[in-house]
Write a protein that holds these residues in place. Structure first.
Motif, mmCIF file in Angstrom:
data_model
loop_
_atom_site.group_PDB
_atom_site.id
_atom_site.type_symbol
_atom_site.label_atom_id
_atom_site.label_comp_id
_atom_site.label_asym_id
_atom_site.label_seq_id
_atom_site.Cartn_x
_atom_site.Cartn_y
_atom_site.Cartn_z
ATOM 1 N N PRO A 85 -115.872 58.680 -15.474
ATOM 2 C CA PRO A 85 -115.748 60.139 -15.393
ATOM 3 C C PRO A 85 -114.467 60.639 -14.725
ATOM 4 N N ASN A 86 -113.780 59.779 -13.982
ATOM 5 C CA ASN A 86 -112.560 60.205 -13.299
ATOM 6 C C ASN A 86 -111.291 59.666 -13.948
ATOM 7 N N CYS A 87 -111.372 59.267 -15.200
ATOM 8 C CA CYS A 87 -110.191 58.744 -15.899
ATOM 9 C C CYS A 87 -109.250 59.912 -16.219
ATOM 10 N N ASN A 88 -108.205 60.037 -15.395
ATOM 11 C CA ASN A 88 -107.270 61.160 -15.551
ATOM 12 C C ASN A 88 -106.566 61.158 -16.899
ATOM 13 N N GLU A 89 -106.307 59.963 -17.469
ATOM 14 C CA GLU A 89 -105.642 59.904 -18.765
ATOM 15 C C GLU A 89 -106.513 60.543 -19.848
ATOM 16 N N ALA A 90 -107.818 60.260 -19.823
ATOM 17 C CA ALA A 90 -108.724 60.844 -20.817
ATOM 18 C C ALA A 90 -108.856 62.351 -20.614
ATOM 19 N N ILE A 91 -108.970 62.767 -19.355
ATOM 20 C CA ILE A 91 -109.067 64.198 -19.057
ATOM 21 C C ILE A 91 -107.813 64.907 -19.571
ATOM 22 N N SER A 92 -106.670 64.349 -19.253
ATOM 23 C CA SER A 92 -105.401 64.947 -19.679
ATOM 24 C C SER A 92 -105.290 65.001 -21.201
ATOM 25 N N SER A 93 -105.744 63.948 -21.869
ATOM 26 C CA SER A 93 -105.663 63.921 -23.338
ATOM 27 C C SER A 93 -106.588 64.947 -23.968
ATOM 28 N N ILE A 94 -107.771 65.128 -23.397
ATOM 29 C CA ILE A 94 -108.693 66.162 -23.905
ATOM 30 C C ILE A 94 -108.044 67.536 -23.763
ATOM 31 N N ILE A 95 -107.438 67.767 -22.623
ATOM 32 C CA ILE A 95 -106.762 69.043 -22.383
ATOM 33 C C ILE A 95 -105.626 69.232 -23.383
ATOM 34 N N ASP A 96 -104.857 68.176 -23.626
ATOM 35 C CA ASP A 96 -103.756 68.254 -24.599
ATOM 36 C C ASP A 96 -104.256 68.645 -25.986
ATOM 37 N N VAL A 97 -105.392 68.081 -26.384
ATOM 38 C CA VAL A 97 -105.952 68.421 -27.704
ATOM 39 C C VAL A 97 -106.372 69.887 -27.734
ATOM 40 N N HIS A 98 -107.036 70.354 -26.680
ATOM 41 C CA HIS A 98 -107.434 71.765 -26.641
ATOM 42 C C HIS A 98 -106.208 72.684 -26.688
ATOM 43 N N ILE A 99 -105.159 72.307 -25.969
ATOM 44 C CA ILE A 99 -103.942 73.124 -25.981
ATOM 45 C C ILE A 99 -103.288 73.090 -27.360
ATOM 46 N N ALA A 100 -103.251 71.920 -27.989
ATOM 47 C CA ALA A 100 -102.681 71.806 -29.341
ATOM 48 C C ALA A 100 -103.459 72.675 -30.325
ATOM 49 N N ASN A 101 -104.752 72.801 -30.088
ATOM 50 C CA ASN A 101 -105.596 73.644 -30.945
ATOM 51 C C ASN A 101 -105.586 75.107 -30.492
ATOM 52 N N ARG A 102 -104.766 75.424 -29.476
ATOM 53 C CA ARG A 102 -104.648 76.766 -28.879
ATOM 54 C C ARG A 102 -105.989 77.265 -28.334
ATOM 55 N N ASN A 103 -106.799 76.360 -27.811
ATOM 56 C CA ASN A 103 -108.070 76.720 -27.213
ATOM 57 C C ASN A 103 -107.937 76.606 -25.692
ATOM 58 N N LEU A 104 -107.276 77.589 -25.093
ATOM 59 C CA LEU A 104 -107.007 77.566 -23.658
ATOM 60 C C LEU A 104 -108.278 77.707 -22.834
ATOM 61 N N VAL A 105 -109.266 78.417 -23.353
ATOM 62 C CA VAL A 105 -110.533 78.578 -22.630
ATOM 63 C C VAL A 105 -111.219 77.221 -22.476
ATOM 64 N N ALA A 106 -111.240 76.443 -23.535
ATOM 65 C CA ALA A 106 -111.861 75.109 -23.458
ATOM 66 C C ALA A 106 -111.079 74.206 -22.515
ATOM 67 N N ALA A 107 -109.744 74.270 -22.566
ATOM 68 C CA ALA A 107 -108.914 73.459 -21.671
ATOM 69 C C ALA A 107 -109.190 73.835 -20.215
ATOM 70 N N GLU A 108 -109.281 75.129 -19.956
ATOM 71 C CA GLU A 108 -109.582 75.597 -18.594
ATOM 72 C C GLU A 108 -110.957 75.110 -18.143
ATOM 73 N N HIS A 109 -111.925 75.175 -19.031
ATOM 74 C CA HIS A 109 -113.286 74.742 -18.698
ATOM 75 C C HIS A 109 -113.317 73.249 -18.343
ATOM 76 N N VAL A 110 -112.648 72.435 -19.153
ATOM 77 C CA VAL A 110 -112.614 70.981 -18.893
ATOM 78 C C VAL A 110 -111.977 70.713 -17.532
ATOM 79 N N LEU A 111 -110.863 71.334 -17.280
ATOM 80 C CA LEU A 111 -110.180 71.130 -15.996
ATOM 81 C C LEU A 111 -111.031 71.583 -14.819
#
Length: 192
Positions: A85-111
């Motif tokens: 659950p604390n794998c920063n690389e996976a967290i960062s990659s999920i955020i990158d995908v949300h940002i690439a999809n322009r879903n800033l709300v989802a990226a904010e929620h994950v973070l």
């Protein structure tokens, strides 16, 4: 120089096939625009290191580069987070995908969710950047300051605060001021 990097990392992988060599070679191929080759290398990393979170994230990152395979990448990242659950690389990659999809709300929620259990200056800085994009300036400033309280040498947080202060004053932070242009020209002439 991505071609030189491909050659160097290919040699490194041949000498010692570790995750760093696979990551370097994959990134070098992607920099050359060779997606298929990057995919082959990342798949090989997972085949040789099936329990490595870094290898799985590497493969997911390659999939995430293609719009039509981002869902597959997300499943890989989420699988890594189930095991770690604390794998920063996976967290960062999920955020990158949300940002690439322009879903800033989802990226904010994950973070926000991961910051509850994983206090980290880099994650606070990422969240502040997303909040800045969303024009939630006061919360962005708060997270930049939290990041700096955790690591006062966080250059990205310092730069983020400077950018945010300009935005809050109504100044376009991407515009170079006359003073900055003169300073850059003077620095350039010092090298000549």
């Amino acid at each position: 120089r991505p071609d030189s990097a491909v050659s160097a990392f290919r040699k490194a992988k041949g000498i010692d096939p570790n995750i760093t060599a696979f990551q370097g070679l994959t990134c070098a191929y992607l920099a050359c625009g060779k997606h298929k080759e990057a995919l082959v290398v990342a798949r090989e990393a997972v085949r040789l290191m099936p329990s490595s979170s870094q290898a799985i994230v590497l493969l997911g990152d390659v999939y995430a580069r293609q719009t039509d395979s981002r869902d597959r990448a997300m499943k890989m990242f989420e699988g890594v987070l189930q095991n770690d659950p604390n794998c920063n690389e996976a967290i960062s990659s999920i955020i990158d995908v949300h940002i690439a999809n322009r879903n800033l709300v989802a990226a904010e929620h994950v973070l926000s969710r991961h910051l509850e259990s994983n206090v980290n200056d880099e994650l606070h800085t990422r969240l502040a950047g997303i909040l800045t994009e969303s024009q939630d300036y006061s919360r962005a400033m708060e997270h930049y300051h939290i990041a700096l309280s955790l690591n006062e040498k966080n250059e990205e947080a310092h730069a983020g605060i400077e950018r945010l202060e300009k935005l809050m004053k109504g100044i376009d932070p991407d515009m170079v001021s006359d003073d900055e242009a003169v300073e850059a020209a003077e620095e350039e002439s010092d090298f000549i």
